[in-house]
Motif scaffolding. Structure first.
Motif, PDB file in Angstrom:
ATOM      1  N   PRO A   1       0.830  -1.213   0.000  1.00 11.83           N
ATOM      2  CA  PRO A   1       0.000   0.000   0.000  1.00 11.83           C
ATOM      3  C   PRO A   1       0.858   1.255   0.000  1.00 11.83           C
ATOM      4  CG  PRO A   1       0.000  -1.043   2.167  1.00 11.83           C
ATOM      5  CD  PRO A   1       0.688  -1.997   1.243  1.00 11.83           C
ATOM      6  N   ARG A   2       0.506   2.199  -0.851  1.00 14.18           N
ATOM      7  CA  ARG A   2       1.240   3.450  -0.927  1.00 14.18           C
ATOM      8  C   ARG A   2       0.775   4.388   0.187  1.00 14.18           C
ATOM      9  NH1 ARG A   2       4.146   3.880  -5.571  1.00 14.18           N
ATOM     10  NH2 ARG A   2       4.597   6.031  -4.999  1.00 14.18           N
ATOM     11  N   PRO A   3       1.695   5.117   0.797  1.00 16.45           N
ATOM     12  CA  PRO A   3       1.313   6.055   1.852  1.00 16.45           C
ATOM     13  C   PRO A   3       0.622   7.285   1.266  1.00 16.45           C
ATOM     14  CG  PRO A   3       3.663   6.182   1.412  1.00 16.45           C
ATOM     15  CD  PRO A   3       3.146   5.050   0.592  1.00 16.45           C
ATOM     16  N   PRO A   4      -0.086   8.047   2.082  1.00 21.36           N
ATOM     17  CA  PRO A   4      -0.723   9.285   1.609  1.00 21.36           C
ATOM     18  C   PRO A   4       0.322  10.254   1.042  1.00 21.36           C
ATOM     19  CG  PRO A   4      -1.508   8.691   3.792  1.00 21.36           C
ATOM     20  CD  PRO A   4      -0.356   7.795   3.504  1.00 21.36           C
ATOM     21  N   GLU A   5      -0.061  10.940  -0.028  1.00 23.33           N
ATOM     22  CA  GLU A   5       0.873  11.831  -0.710  1.00 23.33           C
ATOM     23  C   GLU A   5       0.353  13.269  -0.718  1.00 23.33           C
ATOM     24  OE1 GLU A   5       2.681   8.726  -4.060  1.00 23.33           O
ATOM     25  OE2 GLU A   5       1.227  10.262  -4.636  1.00 23.33           O
ATOM     26  N   THR A   6       1.291  14.200  -0.610  1.00 27.21           N
ATOM     27  CA  THR A   6       1.024  15.615  -0.828  1.00 27.21           C
ATOM     28  C   THR A   6       1.945  16.083  -1.946  1.00 27.21           C
ATOM     29  OG1 THR A   6       0.400  16.008   1.470  1.00 27.21           O
ATOM     30  CG2 THR A   6       1.046  17.929   0.171  1.00 27.21           C
ATOM     31  N   VAL A   7       1.389  16.753  -2.939  1.00 29.89           N
ATOM     32  CA  VAL A   7       2.174  17.224  -4.084  1.00 29.89           C
ATOM     33  C   VAL A   7       2.303  18.735  -3.994  1.00 29.89           C
ATOM     34  CG1 VAL A   7       2.354  17.308  -6.594  1.00 29.89           C
ATOM     35  CG2 VAL A   7       1.347  15.299  -5.484  1.00 29.89           C
ATOM     36  N   LEU A   8       3.536  19.231  -4.065  1.00 27.51           N
ATOM     37  CA  LEU A   8       3.811  20.665  -4.038  1.00 27.51           C
ATOM     38  C   LEU A   8       4.319  21.093  -5.405  1.00 27.51           C
ATOM     39  CD1 LEU A   8       5.800  20.819  -0.658  1.00 27.51           C
ATOM     40  CD2 LEU A   8       3.322  20.860  -0.999  1.00 27.51           C
ATOM     41  N   VAL A   9       3.733  22.136  -5.968  1.00 28.61           N
ATOM     42  CA  VAL A   9       4.131  22.642  -7.286  1.00 28.61           C
ATOM     43  C   VAL A   9       4.592  24.079  -7.132  1.00 28.61           C
ATOM     44  CG1 VAL A   9       3.438  23.013  -9.682  1.00 28.61           C
ATOM     45  CG2 VAL A   9       2.410  21.138  -8.363  1.00 28.61           C
ATOM     46  N   ASN A  10       5.886  24.289  -7.310  1.00 27.35           N
ATOM     47  CA  ASN A  10       6.494  25.620  -7.200  1.00 27.35           C
ATOM     48  C   ASN A  10       6.838  26.116  -8.598  1.00 27.35           C
ATOM     49  OD1 ASN A  10       9.786  26.680  -6.773  1.00 27.35           O
ATOM     50  ND2 ASN A  10       8.059  27.943  -6.152  1.00 27.35           N
ATOM     51  N   VAL A  11       6.278  27.267  -8.971  1.00 27.66           N
ATOM     52  CA  VAL A  11       6.456  27.792 -10.328  1.00 27.66           C
ATOM     53  C   VAL A  11       7.088  29.174 -10.285  1.00 27.66           C
ATOM     54  CG1 VAL A  11       5.317  28.359 -12.499  1.00 27.66           C
ATOM     55  CG2 VAL A  11       4.411  26.513 -11.071  1.00 27.66           C
ATOM     56  N   THR A  12       8.156  29.346 -11.071  1.00 22.84           N
ATOM     57  CA  THR A  12       8.760  30.658 -11.293  1.00 22.84           C
ATOM     58  C   THR A  12       8.885  30.849 -12.801  1.00 22.84           C
ATOM     59  OG1 THR A  12      11.042  29.816 -11.288  1.00 22.84           O
ATOM     60  CG2 THR A  12      10.084  30.428  -9.146  1.00 22.84           C
ATOM     61  N   PRO A  13       9.187  32.072 -13.260  1.00 23.56           N
ATOM     62  CA  PRO A  13       9.337  32.259 -14.708  1.00 23.56           C
ATOM     63  C   PRO A  13      10.442  31.406 -15.320  1.00 23.56           C
ATOM     64  CG  PRO A  13       9.097  34.378 -13.593  1.00 23.56           C
ATOM     65  CD  PRO A  13       9.248  33.342 -12.525  1.00 23.56           C
ATOM     66  N   GLN A  14      11.405  30.966 -14.502  1.00 21.88           N
ATOM     67  CA  GLN A  14      12.538  30.218 -15.033  1.00 21.88           C
ATOM     68  C   GLN A  14      12.355  28.704 -14.978  1.00 21.88           C
ATOM     69  OE1 GLN A  14      12.983  32.555 -12.462  1.00 21.88           O
ATOM     70  NE2 GLN A  14      13.322  34.200 -13.944  1.00 21.88           N
ATOM     71  N   GLU A  15      11.619  28.209 -13.985  1.00 19.11           N
ATOM     72  CA  GLU A  15      11.523  26.764 -13.827  1.00 19.11           C
ATOM     73  C   GLU A  15      10.274  26.379 -13.036  1.00 19.11           C
ATOM     74  OE1 GLU A  15      14.959  25.405 -11.650  1.00 19.11           O
ATOM     75  OE2 GLU A  15      14.349  26.398  -9.805  1.00 19.11           O
ATOM     76  N   THR A  16       9.906  25.108 -13.177  1.00 23.57           N
ATOM     77  CA  THR A  16       8.828  24.517 -12.385  1.00 23.57           C
ATOM     78  C   THR A  16       9.426  23.362 -11.587  1.00 23.57           C
ATOM     79  OG1 THR A  16       7.145  25.069 -14.030  1.00 23.57           O
ATOM     80  CG2 THR A  16       6.599  23.331 -12.461  1.00 23.57           C
ATOM     81  N   ARG A  17       9.125  23.342 -10.296  1.00 25.48           N
ATOM     82  CA  ARG A  17       9.619  22.266  -9.426  1.00 25.48           C
ATOM     83  C   ARG A  17       8.434  21.588  -8.757  1.00 25.48           C
ATOM     84  NH1 ARG A  17      13.973  24.774  -5.449  1.00 25.48           N
ATOM     85  NH2 ARG A  17      12.161  26.080  -4.940  1.00 25.48           N
TER      86      ARG A  17
END
Length: 498
Positions: free
Chosen positions: A13-29
């Motif tokens: 079983p996979r554990p609960p996940e939280t996804v964080l999306v950080n966006v700047t004009p130069q890159e997406t993380r």
């Protein structure tokens, strides 16, 4: 001898996940947290977006019969690489021996898809078998096969999904599909929407290929922020936080069209501190660039990536345990299994990985460690092949490499040591300087010499090596002066003849 590859468990079983999306004009993380621990990091820079999934109209530059491969120009700085095993005809008839020189010729235009990004000095790797990923299906427009994700193991469910898909496809359809794991919970309407979307997409690509000039990009995969919803979102995903209003709206729009289950989980982050800082991701990125990984109970790992492979060494460090030495080693190795699985994902380490666990005398301890490593590696989205212990007590595994590691993406070779990871000692540099002065004195008859070097080297010449410097002055019969050059690293020096 190495044991045969060990099958990774698919029902963990996979554990609960939280996804964080950080966006700047130069890159997406994008960071994926499992139980509040950062386990994956994806970075896409606008100046160098990943190429995997892109489709090009390439031109055959050179065919190499001896290697059964070809170099294809697709408009990049380096020609891309196509091996015969990635040519459609060979994949469709794997038992037949075919020759690449009978399939391709120089100057030929060929539609290709990138399956591996360029890494270091290697060009992108290509395939002529086109695949288009949707939310629930992968479209194989040149094939007629219907495949099912290996993670769906129940034969009844596999047959049920196959029948559902076949019922939705038009009678005259001769295209192939792979049913993704996420299709288990998809409705017929969602599957039909995926089929329609992928059919339109392939029609547009074919139309463009007939009018586009050679070395043209025919199709570019979705940006990272939307690939999160297509490829990473699952029932385990609890929240998706985005710190950009524009991308929040585009992701919400994409979810409304293709990923309905994600709509209520997408949130706009408006915290006082930056998103990655608030969740401790920046600190984890910094740690992932260092070779040492500290374990909870005092042990540690040393991760050493090289051109050929990555080695991971497990050490007890300050962990002394509570019962006996064997138990201490066993607990350290068990803890290391979790850290290794996490670091492989976080650092995106690919290729061959050799793990040197601390030697265990008891066979049941070895089996328990191998079973635990097998279990935690099964959570990896990237394909991992694990082998048992070798006669030297090492474990070998391979992890599919499709993009650059975090270290390659964020770091470069040190200009001081040129990537060696070490510097010559001041004493070594002192002796090099003295040898060079002797050589110069034999070729030229200078009146005096001036040494420019770093502070550490000059200090040594004035202190511990002062006697040898005096002997050198007597030997060459000319004075030597010293000067500190603050911009020099420890290995740099210059000798000026006056």
């Amino acid at each position: 001898m190495l044991q045969n590859a060990i099958a990774l468990a698919k029902d963990v079983p996979r554990p609960p996940e939280t996804v964080l999306v950080n966006v700047t004009p130069q890159e997406t993380r994008v960071a994926i947290l499992e139980n509040s621990t950062v386990c994956e990091l994806h970075i896409e820079r606008n100046s160098g977006r990943g190429l995997v999934g892109n489709i090009y109209l390439g031109v055959v530059k050179r065919v190499l019969p001896g290697m059964q491969s070809a170099f294809i120009d697709i408009g990049l700085d380096r020609a891309a690489f196509l091996h015969i095993v990635d040519i459609l005809e060979q994949r469709q008839h794997p038992t037949e021996t075919q020759r690449i020189e009978h399939m391709l010729f120089e100057g030929q235009a060929v539609m290709v898809q990138v399956i591996k990004d360029p890494i270091n000095s290697k060009g992108a790797r290509l395939s002529t078998q086109i695949s288009l990923a949707g939310r629930f299906l992968v479209h194989l427009p040149q094939d007629e096969h219907i495949g099912i994700s290996q993670r769906i193991e129940d034969e009844t469910e596999r047959a049920h999904l196959r029948n559902r898909l076949e019922a939705l496809l038009p009678q005259e359809s001769c295209h192939g599909y792979i049913i993704r794991t996420s299709a288990e919970t998809a409705t017929d309407q969602e599957l039909q929407a995926d089929i329609d979307y992928l059919t339109r997409l392939w029609a547009n690509i074919r139309k463009r290929s007939k009018i586009a000039p050679p070395e043209s990009l025919l199709y570019q995969d979705l940006p990272l922020s939307r690939r999160v919803l297509r490829d990473m979102f699952s029932d385990n995903t609890q929240r998706i936080l985005i710190d950009s209003t524009e991308n929040y709206e585009s992701m919400l729009e994409f979810a409304q069209m293709y990923v309905h289950n994600a709509i209520n989980k997408i949130e706009r982050f408006d915290g006082a501190r930056p998103l990655f800082e608030s969740y401790g991701v920046e600190e984890e990125i910094d740690k992932a660039l260092h070779p040492r990984v500290n374990l909870k109970f005092g042990g540690y790992l040393i991760i050493d990536p090289t051109e050929a492979m990555t080695t991971i060494d497990v050490n007890t460090g300050g962990f002394v345990g509570t019962r006996n030495f064997d138990e201490t080693i066993f607990k350290t190795n068990l803890e290391a299994c979790h850290a290794i699985a996490r670091e492989l994902r976080l650092r995106n380490i690919g290729g061959i990985v050799i793990i040197d666990f601390i030697d265990m005398e008891q066979e049941q301890h070895r089996e328990a460690v191998l079973n635990e490593l097998t279990r935690v590696l099964s959570l990896d989205r990237t394909r991992v092949t694990l082998n048992g212990f070798t006669s030297l007590g090492l474990i070998e595994l391979t992890r599919k490499r499709t993009r650059e590691s975090l270290n390659h993406l964020l770091s470069e070779s040190c200009p001081c040591c040129n990537g060696r990871g070490t510097l010559k000692t001041p004493q070594t540099v002192c002796y090099e300087i003295q040898r060079e002065i002797v050589g110069e004195a034999r070729r030229y008859h200078a009146k005096s010499y001036k040494i420019l070097a770093s502070q550490a080297v000059i200090d040594l010449l004035l202190d511990e090596e002062s006697q040898s410097l005096a002997m050198l002055i007597d030997f060459i019969g000319a004075p030597i002066t010293l000067a500190v050059e603050t911009s020099y690293n420890q290995e740099q020096f210059d000798i000026i003849l006056m």
